[in-house]
Write a protein that holds these residues in place. Sequence first.
Motif: not given
Lengths: 697, 446
Positions: A544, A580-583
Amino acid sequence: MTEPRLGFSAARALIAAVLISAPTFAFGRPAAATDNGESVDVRPEIIVSGELTTEYESSVDATGFTTVIRAGEAWRGYRTVGELLGRSVGLRVTNFGGPEDLSTVSVRGSGPAQVRILLDGVALTRAGNAVVNLADIPLDAVDRIEIHRGYTPVRFASSGASSVINIVTRQVEGPTLSSSASFGSFTTVKGTLSGGSPLTGGTLSGVLTVRHTDGDFEYIDDRGTPLNPDDDVETKRKNNDSSSVDALARYVVPLGNSRLTVTNDVFYKDRGTPGNGVSQALDARVRGLRNIFAADWTSEDDRYGAAFDFSYLDEIVEDPSSADTQEGNTSLGLPYDEAHNTTSALGIRGRAARPLPFGQYLEASIAGGFERFLGSYPKNPFSGNDESRFNLAVAVGDDIYIDRWNFTATLQVRHESLWNRFNSTFAGIPVPTDERPDNYDGATNPRLGLRWDPVPALTLKGNLGTWFRPPTFRELFGTDGFTAPNPTLEPESGFNRDVGFIARGARLGPIRSPVLEGVYFDNDLEDLILLVTTGGNIPVATNFSRARIRGVELRAAFEIGPFLSVEGNYTHQDGENRSRVVELRGRELPNLPSDVAFARLLFSQPSFSVAYEFDYQSDVFLDDTENRERRQPGYGTHNLELLFALGGGGFLFKFQAMNLTDEQYFDRWQFPQPGRAFYATLSYENRDVAASNGDAT
Amino acid sequence: MRPERRKRAAVSLVLAALISPLAVSPGAHALCGDLNTDGHVAATDALVSLQVVVAGGYRLRGDVNPESTGDGELTVTDSLRTLQSAVSLTIPRCAAAAGSLLVATSSVSFGNGGLTEVRLDNFEIERQQEGITAGDSVLRMHNGRAFVLNRFAANNLQEIDLDDPDFAALSQCSLGSGANPHDVVLITEEKGYVTRYDKPSLGVVDLSVDSTCGGFVSKLIDLSALSDNDGVPEMDQMALIDGSLFVALQRLDRRNFFLPTGPGTLAVIDTVSDTLIGEVPLQIVNPFAETKGLIFEPSLGRLFVGGPGTLFTNLEDGGIEAVNPQSASSEGIIITGAELGGDLLDFVIVGSTRAYAIVSDRRFVASLVEVDLTTRSVVDTLIQSEYSISDIELDESGILCAADRNPLAPGLRCFDIASNLELTEGPVFGGLTPFNVIFRRSPGSR
């Protein structure tokens, strides 16, 4: 993000440095260089033996930015590989405790698994665990450490990483005998014995090192309550003892216009593993045996080489759950009481190089290997894990040298294929044969390097290239009891770019032998492996994450007069998480201090020397979401070294005072670091014998 | 409500009357307007409301007239409002309903934690803070006080000042090295109990200590007698009922990948003498529900204990089990993992006939499902995710909120259980991924 971003301003700073320094250095006398491109030592001979030196180029990579740490005298003091790497430009060492505890290294902001670490060309990085514990590398047996920042030379066919660190062990050329004994804080003891002797036409040599520390330094325990300083207590590190023995034996025999080197290195360790500083596990330990056998044939001109190696690693991890039943004690939380992890690995390597018409120098290498990882749990009812990997790698490079312009262009291409096989259990549960997640990984990575020496005192270099890091067995197959398998996991990959200069001269007023290096790098990292939690509440490795890391590396060395030498380096890095991990997206990368600096002043006299060292690191987030409560504050540490020659018989006495101001700080996951420490070393070398035989050290 | 659900609601009304053990009165998860507590708001509830009005009584959850909510009186207007809700297939708000949501956030790597407060009227973030809790933390409330259990590797209990805009810590005290606290129950404003998951003893804590935290863990109650062979019973969630503290014990083998060694049990603690006085053997293995305490329905007099059973490899075990705390006996599993379709990871009970649950299947796909307890079957799937849905919580006004930990689109997602339609336009995300959700109510409720 609160830190200033590196971008145009950093590049501008670098260019300015070139403009300012290049004219000055251009008129100096160029440093000596050997015809065959051997490493160039721009510093003068050290007056008192026992010191370490750093070089700026390596013979095996004309365009890459490299560091060569000459560590052949390290046995005359108390140091570790982690310490030496940690003060090298562009590198960051993470310490999970004191000098004998687990430590890992990253280069230019990469993860530690993206750094391939070799011992005499044999990979320490393994498919079962890609992260190498630097404490498992005995420095006293080391001659030099070659750090290739951002790229892999052709002679190392099997890349699998963003950067390569090759640790070359000591090679005694003739009859000699040396030994040292160190004592210091935290009941630290170290002894080294080395020697060599001619034997049946060759030379047999060996280095034996024994190290021990109780590791019981004091630190401030915040009891896991960072918001409440009133309950903090001063406590001692417990179950942090470490004992290790390393025996290196080598036989070198000439074979016509070539030579054969047979080496066996056996390393044993027994360490307490207390975990972080908040909850100390008093019974957890790790014991391990590593044996590396290698036979290496090299032609006299170093153009041809072939090697065979066999590695065996057996590690026993103990984490008795009975510790959980005791107040004041705890386990590490591993899902077993005891694990045996065994790796057996076979490797073959070959390389060849030859000049071609039109200034070309063609080099190729090939490497193949097989390794098998077995994990078993003696106190559990199931058999354990069984995974294996076969790999084949080919690298070809062509250095095109245009004599008229002093210009070199390097073209490289590297292909590597890996076949991973799973024959194992998942979290202790056998996986049916038809569901076993076998896996193939492969990648082809090109590289372009340029080098221009417009004047003898100035070298301009630039590189761009890609790399990949294959997933480990644990990431692919989830066999640690904590994670689920993901056989579709892709390798991590990246695109590295750098440009910089090396300027050197002979004299500039009172300054002698100055050298200055400046590099700007800009790396993109793709498909970074990240654990996320599945719908079944079990973590799984995913691809990710992405990141971009840019930075500047500056280092310099010079001498003032005949007695004072100065060296230093500074690294500025700016990492942007593009996950890609939002946080995570847009945050600073963890464990990547924006500013790191090191300086060393050495005052040498024929019979003694005094060295002062200063390490600085700016504050840094240790987690990936900028946890301000667990941010490591910036700190600086001061070290002092005194070295005396005792008479003329080859005896030296070294006194080291480390972290003089008793700086207290934590590294990742709340692992406390030791404060002030003192070490004393008495060493002896049979100089007459060594000198008469041209001791390589 | 779809026709089949309307019909099922009618059937369940009859069933609820017949199966007396599950016939509930207002409890922690009874809905506003649902006065016969079958989990639905229907015309019969308006009739019950009217009967209470005539009798001069009062029911908190019947007090639904928006003009006078919480005025302490039940009038015909409230009954009419209930009827309106029944006809319009909505769930009214009442004085028991919450005003906001508190969310304990934990980063994907569990390296950082924080708190977020979300308004329930528009699902907008009111405030948030990162880095003020450990990465592995859960939230509990007691009489309007908020407590954070900072769990593995942090081992402390932290009280939050909800009046402070930055969620300042009022206190933070260690529960001992390696304790890994999982739940806290207060019996007074100064005395509480904390389950220490990685230790054999339950902690009795004194909340009146000063900031040096000396004497914070005032007593340890040894539960090792109820553990499996490794000596640690893996104590998880608790409920306080009539002075007795019920503590769920998972009994996992930490020498063997934390696999269950057999059915779990409930330890029973006398909170006067602070001693272990008995146990309630369970039928399910691995009773585990980290994001909330044990569910107790006061009017039913029933505890509901849920868990996945053996994770991954046995999707049919586990489920929800009813326990009679008065007789200290299990009344059996009311729905199994096989009937749920996988491992049960969290659940809420809605009246006597409904439940919502997070269920994980063999492919590790999590589903938020509605469950009909009368037919023991899944009747609707609200969302599915390849990634963790770590918590669901239900408010009396029929708002069901889930902590969706999809790393690519994380956030809080809320649903109206009258229709199972999503109320939030998208995941409500403030910076860190939600882990544990709790409705912020008035003092007096847990």
